[in-house]
Design a protein around this motif. Structure first.
Motif, PDB file in Angstrom:
ATOM      1  N   SER A 135      27.135  42.337 -29.085  1.00 51.78           N
ATOM      2  CA  SER A 135      28.411  41.705 -29.403  1.00 51.78           C
ATOM      3  C   SER A 135      28.513  41.358 -30.889  1.00 51.78           C
ATOM      4  O   SER A 135      27.542  40.958 -31.526  1.00 51.78           O
ATOM      5  N   ALA A 164      28.369  48.421 -28.725  1.00 51.14           N
ATOM      6  CA  ALA A 164      28.773  47.035 -28.500  1.00 51.14           C
ATOM      7  C   ALA A 164      29.755  46.912 -27.352  1.00 51.14           C
ATOM      8  O   ALA A 164      30.502  47.846 -27.054  1.00 51.14           O
ATOM      9  N   GLY A 165      29.752  45.734 -26.752  1.00 52.62           N
ATOM     10  CA  GLY A 165      30.744  45.415 -25.743  1.00 52.62           C
ATOM     11  C   GLY A 165      31.963  44.745 -26.327  1.00 52.62           C
ATOM     12  O   GLY A 165      32.881  44.388 -25.592  1.00 52.62           O
ATOM     13  N   GLY A 166      31.989  44.551 -27.650  1.00 56.11           N
ATOM     14  CA  GLY A 166      33.136  43.937 -28.312  1.00 56.11           C
ATOM     15  C   GLY A 166      32.729  42.714 -29.101  1.00 56.11           C
ATOM     16  O   GLY A 166      31.575  42.580 -29.518  1.00 56.11           O
ATOM     17  N   ARG A 168      31.966  38.662 -29.879  1.00 56.25           N
ATOM     18  CA  ARG A 168      31.165  37.665 -29.163  1.00 56.25           C
ATOM     19  C   ARG A 168      32.028  36.451 -28.833  1.00 56.25           C
ATOM     20  O   ARG A 168      32.430  35.701 -29.733  1.00 56.25           O
ATOM     21  N   SER A 175      34.430  35.240 -34.506  1.00 51.56           N
ATOM     22  CA  SER A 175      33.967  36.614 -34.254  1.00 51.56           C
ATOM     23  C   SER A 175      35.086  37.614 -34.516  1.00 51.56           C
ATOM     24  O   SER A 175      34.846  38.701 -35.052  1.00 51.56           O
TER      25      SER A 175
END
Length: 306
Positions: A135, A164-166, A168, A175
């Protein structure tokens, strides 16, 4: 004590006793289920020899396979303020971060290093999906800024491996602010006339895809990598339609003009070495033990005599 109890019984027990086998000796392929010997899998850069599936590879192993002779130097990344929002979900953010560091043995979700690739000094940033889903928080933003500044200082190309999942969520708006911040850092590299190459690995999603991951001069992806902003399940639930086969996968994006190349992991080093030499106006690499041939200089013609 007789010879039966002294020699025979221990020998029989040793034959039938259970031998301890290391747990990490074999790895099961996520795609085809083939059991793979760990050393063989490591030599293949964690690509399945049976179905060619690209499995997770740690940033350290990726860097070792990428740089010439596996030699690189870490680029220092400044630490941001720890837990600026004092966020807490199932556990405090500070505790979650400490647990991730202990479990993964890494400080954060991105590693920056410099070294030579194809004899060209390069700066490489690698995102670690195993660390809180890779993240993007303030540290990742700091890492990309540090990598860009180092690339400009060395007059070297910048290569980034995204995963990445996007953004944080534990850092909230801070973020999301890394999206424009990293975009400015990338523009700094481009304004210096230096190449910025992005290698998208599985998965690259969310705010990462909406910022630095899609700004490369050259966009490369590993086979079958998921690359998207919103995931396919979210889109299907929103539009209430079935998506095409392979939607948002690397090959689909290549066919629709979103990528320049889809490159196998074992060929990635040679691909990047060729690209950065080309973009840095360097002569092509020579293969083998012999140096590149020097241009033949013809002798000047002798003056005509009467």
């Amino acid at each position: 004590m007789s010879w039966i109890s002294n020699f025979t019984r221990p020998m029989i027990n040793s034959l039938f006793s259970r031998r301890e086998v290391p747990e990490n000796l074999w790895t099961k392929c996520d795609n085809c289920g083939t059991m793979l010997f760990h050393r063989e899998l490591s030599d293949a850069l964690y690509t399945c020899p049976n179905c060619d599936h690209h499995m997770f590879i740690s940033p350290r192993e990726r860097l070792a396979a990428l740089f010439d002779s596996g030699v690189s130097t870490a680029v220092k990344v400044p630490d941001p303020i720890a837990d600026p929002l004092h966020f807490k979900d199932q556990k405090p953010y500070a505790k979650r971060l400490a647990d991730a560091r202990k479990a993964k043995g890494e400080h954060e979700a991105m590693i920056v290093a410099e070294g030579k690739i194809g004899e060209i000094t390069s700066v490489v940033a690698v995102q670690d999906f195993s660390f809180m889903a890779g993240s993007m928080g303030m540290y990742v933003g700091n890492a990309i800024v540090a990598a860009a500044e180092r690339a400009v200082k060395l007059k070297a190309p910048l290569i980034l491996f995204s995963a990445a999942g996007g953004a944080r969520m534990q850092e909230g708006i801070l973020s999301l602010m890394q999206m424009p911040r990293t975009t400015v850092a990338v523009n700094m590299v481009k304004e210096a006339g230096l190449p910025y190459i992005v290698v998208l690995t599985h998965p690259t999603t969310g705010g990462v895809t909406a910022s630095y991951a899609m700004l490369g001069d050259v966009q490369i992806a590993e086979p079958n990598a998921l690359i998207c902003f919103a995931g396919p399940r979210v889109i299907e639930q929103t539009i209430r339609e079935k998506l095409p086969e392979g939607f948002q996968r690397a090959e689909y994006l290549l066919d629709h003009g979103m990528l320049d190349r889809v490159t196998h992991r074992r060929e990635m080093r040679d691909e990047l070495a060729t690209l950065i030499r080309l973009l840095m106006n360097e002569r092509p690499r020579s293969h083998g033990d012999l140096p590149a041939p020097t241009p033949e200089v013809l002798p000047a013609p002798e003056p005509a005599t009467e």
